[in-house]
Write a protein that holds these residues in place. Structure first.
Motif, PDB file in Angstrom:
ATOM      1  N   PHE A 141       0.854  -1.195   0.000  1.00  0.00           N
ATOM      2  CA  PHE A 141       0.000   0.000   0.000  1.00  0.00           C
ATOM      3  C   PHE A 141       0.890   1.245   0.000  1.00  0.00           C
ATOM      4  N   ASN A 142       0.621   2.147  -0.909  1.00  0.00           N
ATOM      5  CA  ASN A 142       1.453   3.340  -1.018  1.00  0.00           C
ATOM      6  C   ASN A 142       1.371   4.259   0.196  1.00  0.00           C
ATOM      7  N   ASP A 143       0.261   4.201   0.914  1.00  0.00           N
ATOM      8  CA  ASP A 143       0.099   5.087   2.081  1.00  0.00           C
ATOM      9  C   ASP A 143       0.428   4.387   3.399  1.00  0.00           C
ATOM     10  N   HIS A 186       5.431   2.259   9.341  1.00  0.00           N
ATOM     11  CA  HIS A 186       4.169   2.539  10.031  1.00  0.00           C
ATOM     12  C   HIS A 186       3.997   1.549  11.182  1.00  0.00           C
ATOM     13  N   GLY A 191      -8.153  -2.817   0.651  1.00  0.00           N
ATOM     14  CA  GLY A 191      -7.755  -1.419   0.722  1.00  0.00           C
ATOM     15  C   GLY A 191      -8.915  -0.476   0.477  1.00  0.00           C
ATOM     16  N   CYS A 192      -8.610   0.801   0.368  1.00  0.00           N
ATOM     17  CA  CYS A 192      -9.647   1.818   0.194  1.00  0.00           C
ATOM     18  C   CYS A 192      -9.600   2.443  -1.199  1.00  0.00           C
ATOM     19  N   GLY A 193      -8.667   1.981  -2.002  1.00  0.00           N
ATOM     20  CA  GLY A 193      -8.500   2.516  -3.360  1.00  0.00           C
ATOM     21  C   GLY A 193      -7.307   1.833  -3.985  1.00  0.00           C
ATOM     22  N   THR A 194      -6.937   2.225  -5.151  1.00  0.00           N
ATOM     23  CA  THR A 194      -5.817   1.608  -5.842  1.00  0.00           C
ATOM     24  C   THR A 194      -4.517   1.775  -5.044  1.00  0.00           C
ATOM     25  N   ASN A 195      -3.995   0.657  -4.557  1.00  0.00           N
ATOM     26  CA  ASN A 195      -2.756   0.640  -3.772  1.00  0.00           C
ATOM     27  C   ASN A 195      -2.813   1.520  -2.526  1.00  0.00           C
ATOM     28  N   LEU A 196      -4.007   1.741  -2.008  1.00  0.00           N
ATOM     29  CA  LEU A 196      -4.175   2.553  -0.798  1.00  0.00           C
ATOM     30  C   LEU A 196      -4.937   1.758   0.264  1.00  0.00           C
ATOM     31  N   TYR A 197      -4.593   2.020   1.549  1.00  0.00           N
ATOM     32  CA  TYR A 197      -5.317   1.377   2.653  1.00  0.00           C
ATOM     33  C   TYR A 197      -6.047   2.391   3.529  1.00  0.00           C
ATOM     34  N   CYS A 198      -5.604   3.647   3.532  1.00  0.00           N
ATOM     35  CA  CYS A 198      -6.199   4.691   4.394  1.00  0.00           C
ATOM     36  C   CYS A 198      -6.117   4.272   5.860  1.00  0.00           C
TER      37      CYS A 198
END
Length: 208
Positions: A158-160, A165, A182-189
């Motif tokens: 995940f980019n974020d 972390h 995740g919450c979007g493309t390569n994102l987990y938020c």
């Protein structure tokens, strides 16, 4: 001469009794200027006597438990005081009267949560849960309180969520087990708040 003496009846010794809510609880009080204690038995029951017309305060304590009420005060006690019960809680901000008390206590006992703060131990029951926190809660729920996810390696996917972390390994494993996409493309938020809709999916995927 006949001398007649009137002797007053000697007052009895009133008892204070009830259940402290936990075995080994120490009930502290003062009587006759002396500090005294009574200890609850294996069922939490306790009983002790005080002087007639006793006035004082009883304060329970035991480890890190919080008691409700935190103390009981008495004035001019002349009769037995029964049913002087207390209830206990682990978290300072989750008294036994709180609607989710039993659920929260079970989460703590199972090692799924350690609360939101220590000294005093707090749960923050009205606080929201982040998506990062959800990964920890649910993986512990699946694998047990002693579970630790595999090392995160160089990337979480995940980019974020950088490898640095605090929940990186948990989030990566959360994804690996197919519980989240995740919450979007390569994102987990990770700091986003888990909505009720997301919670429904997380819980069902965790179980099934």
């Amino acid at each position: 001469w006949r001398v007649t003496m009137q002797v007053s009846s000697i007052p009895g010794t009133p008892e204070i009794s009830g259940n402290a809510g936990v075995a080994g609880a120490i009930l502290s009080y003062s009587d006759g200027g002396q500090a005294k204690t009574a200890i609850a038995d294996s069922t939490g029951a306790y009983k002790f006597t005080v002087s007639a017309n006793w006035t004082g305060t009883v304060t329970p304590s035991q480890g890190s438990y919080y008691f409700t009420p935190s103390f009981r005060s008495y004035t001019n006690v002349t009769a037995h005081q029964t049913g002087q019960n207390y209830t206990i809680s682990i978290f300072y901000d989750v008294p036994s009267t709180y609607w989710a008390y039993n659920y929260i206590e079970r989460l703590y006992a199972a090692g799924i949560t350690g609360g939101c703060s220590t000294s005093p131990l707090l749960y923050c029951p009205e606080g929201t849960v982040t998506r990062a926190e959800m990964s920890v809660f649910l993986l512990r729920g699946i694998h047990g309180s002693a579970y630790l996810p595999p090392a995160v390696g160089s990337s979480t996917g995940f980019n974020d969520v950088p490898a640095s972390h605090w929940a990186a390994a948990w989030i990566k494993q959360f994804s690996t087990e197919g519980i989240t996409g995740g919450c979007g493309t390569n994102l987990y938020c990770p700091e986003g708040k888990a909505s009720n809709a997301e919670m429904a999916i997380f819980l069902l995927r965790s179980k099934h």
